[in-house]
Motif scaffolding. Structure first.
Motif, PDB file in Angstrom:
ATOM      1  N   GLU A 104      -0.921 -17.731  16.211  1.00 34.56           N
ATOM      2  CA  GLU A 104       0.095 -17.006  15.625  1.00 34.56           C
ATOM      3  C   GLU A 104       0.766 -17.563  14.356  1.00 34.56           C
ATOM      4  N   GLU A 105       1.468 -18.659  14.711  1.00 28.79           N
ATOM      5  CA  GLU A 105       2.200 -19.480  13.749  1.00 28.79           C
ATOM      6  C   GLU A 105       1.293 -19.880  12.580  1.00 28.79           C
ATOM      7  N   PRO A 106       0.346 -20.833  13.008  1.00 29.19           N
ATOM      8  CA  PRO A 106      -0.344 -21.534  11.785  1.00 29.19           C
ATOM      9  C   PRO A 106      -1.260 -20.580  11.163  1.00 29.19           C
ATOM     10  N   TRP A 107      -1.581 -19.582  11.643  1.00 26.15           N
ATOM     11  CA  TRP A 107      -2.242 -18.238  10.836  1.00 26.15           C
ATOM     12  C   TRP A 107      -1.426 -17.531   9.494  1.00 26.15           C
ATOM     13  N   GLY A 108      -0.120 -17.509  10.338  1.00 27.07           N
ATOM     14  CA  GLY A 108       0.662 -16.848   9.025  1.00 27.07           C
ATOM     15  C   GLY A 108       0.308 -15.343   8.908  1.00 27.07           C
ATOM     16  N   ASP A 109       0.610 -15.038   7.641  1.00 26.42           N
ATOM     17  CA  ASP A 109       0.481 -13.736   7.307  1.00 26.42           C
ATOM     18  C   ASP A 109      -0.832 -13.179   6.930  1.00 26.42           C
ATOM     19  N   GLN A 110      -1.835 -14.150   6.763  1.00 26.62           N
ATOM     20  CA  GLN A 110      -3.236 -13.866   6.263  1.00 26.62           C
ATOM     21  C   GLN A 110      -4.104 -14.676   7.273  1.00 26.62           C
ATOM     22  N   PRO A 111      -4.401 -14.098   8.513  1.00 28.27           N
ATOM     23  CA  PRO A 111      -5.164 -14.751   9.568  1.00 28.27           C
ATOM     24  C   PRO A 111      -6.624 -15.005   8.929  1.00 28.27           C
ATOM     25  N   PRO A 112      -7.406 -15.806   9.333  1.00 31.11           N
ATOM     26  CA  PRO A 112      -8.888 -15.835   8.696  1.00 31.11           C
ATOM     27  C   PRO A 112      -9.726 -14.664   9.360  1.00 31.11           C
ATOM     28  N   PHE A 113      -9.238 -13.829  10.044  1.00 29.15           N
ATOM     29  CA  PHE A 113     -10.245 -12.973  10.649  1.00 29.15           C
ATOM     30  C   PHE A 113     -10.615 -11.712   9.722  1.00 29.15           C
ATOM     31  N   ARG A 114      -9.765 -11.321   9.016  1.00 28.28           N
ATOM     32  CA  ARG A 114     -10.037 -10.049   8.163  1.00 28.28           C
ATOM     33  C   ARG A 114     -10.498  -8.895   8.996  1.00 28.28           C
ATOM     34  N   ALA A 115     -10.264  -8.481  10.154  1.00 23.18           N
ATOM     35  CA  ALA A 115     -10.837  -7.492  11.081  1.00 23.18           C
ATOM     36  C   ALA A 115      -9.820  -7.488  12.250  1.00 23.18           C
ATOM     37  N   PRO A 116      -9.999  -6.365  13.026  1.00 23.59           N
ATOM     38  CA  PRO A 116      -9.155  -6.074  14.085  1.00 23.59           C
ATOM     39  C   PRO A 116      -9.693  -7.300  15.210  1.00 23.59           C
ATOM     40  N   VAL A 117      -8.307  -7.671  15.882  1.00 21.95           N
ATOM     41  CA  VAL A 117      -8.335  -8.682  16.919  1.00 21.95           C
ATOM     42  C   VAL A 117      -8.031  -8.053  18.050  1.00 21.95           C
ATOM     43  N   PHE A 118      -8.670  -8.139  19.327  1.00 16.73           N
ATOM     44  CA  PHE A 118      -8.002  -7.432  20.527  1.00 16.73           C
ATOM     45  C   PHE A 118      -7.810  -8.578  21.627  1.00 16.73           C
ATOM     46  N   VAL A 119      -6.584  -8.797  21.879  1.00 17.27           N
ATOM     47  CA  VAL A 119      -6.190  -9.918  22.636  1.00 17.27           C
ATOM     48  C   VAL A 119      -6.021  -9.613  24.245  1.00 17.27           C
ATOM     49  N   VAL A 120      -6.722 -10.244  25.049  1.00 13.41           N
ATOM     50  CA  VAL A 120      -6.711  -9.965  26.311  1.00 13.41           C
ATOM     51  C   VAL A 120      -5.659 -10.631  27.011  1.00 13.41           C
ATOM     52  N   THR A 121      -4.458  -9.875  27.515  1.00 14.27           N
ATOM     53  CA  THR A 121      -3.290 -10.640  28.042  1.00 14.27           C
ATOM     54  C   THR A 121      -2.862  -9.581  29.317  1.00 14.27           C
ATOM     55  N   HIS A 122      -1.847 -10.341  29.862  1.00 15.10           N
ATOM     56  CA  HIS A 122      -1.242  -9.519  31.187  1.00 15.10           C
ATOM     57  C   HIS A 122       0.177  -8.760  30.427  1.00 15.10           C
ATOM     58  N   ARG A 123       0.480  -9.272  29.334  1.00 17.34           N
ATOM     59  CA  ARG A 123       1.785  -8.993  28.789  1.00 17.34           C
ATOM     60  C   ARG A 123       1.737  -7.879  27.628  1.00 17.34           C
ATOM     61  N   PRO A 124       2.261  -6.575  27.886  1.00 15.96           N
ATOM     62  CA  PRO A 124       2.327  -5.603  26.820  1.00 15.96           C
ATOM     63  C   PRO A 124       2.872  -6.011  25.832  1.00 15.96           C
ATOM     64  N   ARG A 125       2.284  -5.464  24.606  1.00 17.60           N
ATOM     65  CA  ARG A 125       3.062  -5.830  23.109  1.00 17.60           C
ATOM     66  C   ARG A 125       2.651  -5.179  22.121  1.00 17.60           C
ATOM     67  N   GLU A 126       3.625  -4.897  21.311  1.00 12.49           N
ATOM     68  CA  GLU A 126       3.047  -4.065  20.096  1.00 12.49           C
ATOM     69  C   GLU A 126       2.073  -4.700  19.263  1.00 12.49           C
ATOM     70  N   ARG A 127       1.371  -3.711  18.615  1.00 10.91           N
ATOM     71  CA  ARG A 127       0.208  -4.119  17.688  1.00 10.91           C
ATOM     72  C   ARG A 127       0.958  -4.979  16.495  1.00 10.91           C
ATOM     73  N   LEU A 128       0.214  -5.882  16.032  1.00 12.04           N
ATOM     74  CA  LEU A 128       0.536  -6.644  15.036  1.00 12.04           C
ATOM     75  C   LEU A 128      -0.335  -6.286  13.748  1.00 12.04           C
ATOM     76  N   LEU A 129       0.189  -6.009  12.582  1.00 10.77           N
ATOM     77  CA  LEU A 129      -0.574  -5.771  11.370  1.00 10.77           C
ATOM     78  C   LEU A 129      -0.434  -7.138  10.383  1.00 10.77           C
TER      79      LEU A 129
END
Lengths: 233, 233
Positions: free
Chosen positions: A88-113
């Motif tokens: 989250e921190e090193p990728w910063g404002d422009q992560p390298p994926f340039r596509a939707p990412v779905f994170v598998v987790t147990h902790r609900p959290r709001e979507r990040l754009l």
């Protein structure tokens, strides 16, 4: 047609990082990161990876082509929680994926754009659900399981993986985090059969792409040899 | 010049056999043998292997060429005791080696002479001694560490191995005997560096030959990336 793919850089002995970092210090100084950076060095040296990270320079070679193709083929990503947290921190404002990412987790959290087309959606109802949500938005491109290794293993175990590419790096780490270190729920004398569909080798790394055929029984076949260990093993 | 070489068939997840057979039954019916026969199937199907075993037929293809070259390059062998015991009966009067074999064991035993140039000398003063004795009679050809996996690991650990060829078979076994499953006496952030010198791929198996460069520290090198896991791992 959308395929579910995964690719991971591993040492010749199957590790994708050094031993798990558990301490209070800096992950960057850990044995885990030392192993991780060794097996991913081939990638961080190439132009196509550096461009995605916002860096200039790098080799423009076969390894760069492999990276570029991998990014290009992915329409959406599925990612483990630990990797998402770490990035989250090193990728910063422009992560390298340039596509939707779905994170598998147990902790609900709001979507990040994020800028450049990357979003992070936190999925709490399991890996199969994350894969389905990614498939729905992949636009016919691949769903790429981005890692870490335990998530790749879960997807393989669940029978959801169509393709696995291993980037096999010429180093023996001896210890660390293995892609294949845990129970895949295989029965005795059962295996997961693969078919190699592409092998590219460079001095830095051997890229082996496998289609995943699925589970199959191991059929003993001694071909009349009388059995027993032989020199060819 | 004589080099010390080893070659081993392994699954994509690094196993050269199924889980170790400990029971009273028949090894041939065990999960260990089921895994072993799966990863060596590519070899037992080819002409060059079958000819050495006294069988006819088999594929005459790239994989057969790899086997033929491997046998031809070996001037002497070093072998583990368990493999020698397991092979004694099936190999019979004309073992496939056609060269002197030095068996590393704790139990002194008289030398066995077999037809076709194979002999078995039992060495009780350790793996380094066995390698030296093999080197002395190899006639400038290679000393081939024939296995099993634990002996290959010992030779690698002792810094005696010049070349390692892995025949990587497209199957995930999930469990079993690993070539690299135990302590190689590596320090933290230390690895054994390899150089791939030849890669041959066929539908049945990917042959990766490595020169063993030796131990080296893992140097953290983040190339300005800011670190953290990324998609390329």
């Amino acid at each position: 047609m959308t395929r579910v793919t995964a690719q991971l850089s591993v040492s010749a002995d199957g590790f994708y990082a050094g031993p798990r970092f558990e301490g209070d210090g800096n992950w960057m100084d850990s044995a885990e990161s030392a192993g991780f950076f060794r097996v991913t060095r081939w990638a961080t040296e190439v132009s196509a990876w550096r461009e995605r990270q916002g860096f200039t320079g790098g080799e423009q070679d076969t390894n760069s082509d492999v990276i570029a193709e991998t990014f290009e083929a992915a329409g959406a990503y599925v990612m483990g929680r630990r990797m998402a947290d770490g990035g989250e921190e090193p990728w910063g404002d422009q992560p390298p994926f340039r596509a939707p990412v779905f994170v598998v987790t147990h902790r609900p959290r709001e979507r990040l754009l994020r800028q450049g087309g990357t979003s992070f959606t936190f999925v709490t109802d399991g890996v199969a659900s994350a894969v389905e949500q990614a498939r729905a938005v992949a636009g016919g491109k691949n769903v790429a399981v981005a890692g870490g290794g335990s998530l790749v293993r879960q997807v393989l175990k669940a029978g959801l993986l169509d393709e696995l590419e291993l980037h096999v790096v010429p180093v023996v780490l001896g210890t660390g985090l293995r892609l294949f270190d845990a129970d895949l729920d295989l029965a005795e004398k059962e295996a997961i059969e693969l078919t190699p569909t592409r092998v590219i080798h460079t001095p830095e790394v051997t890229h082996i792409r496998y289609a995943v055929n699925g589970r199959a029984p191991l059929v003993l076949d001694d071909r009349g040899s009388g059995g027993g260990p032989t020199v060819t093993r």
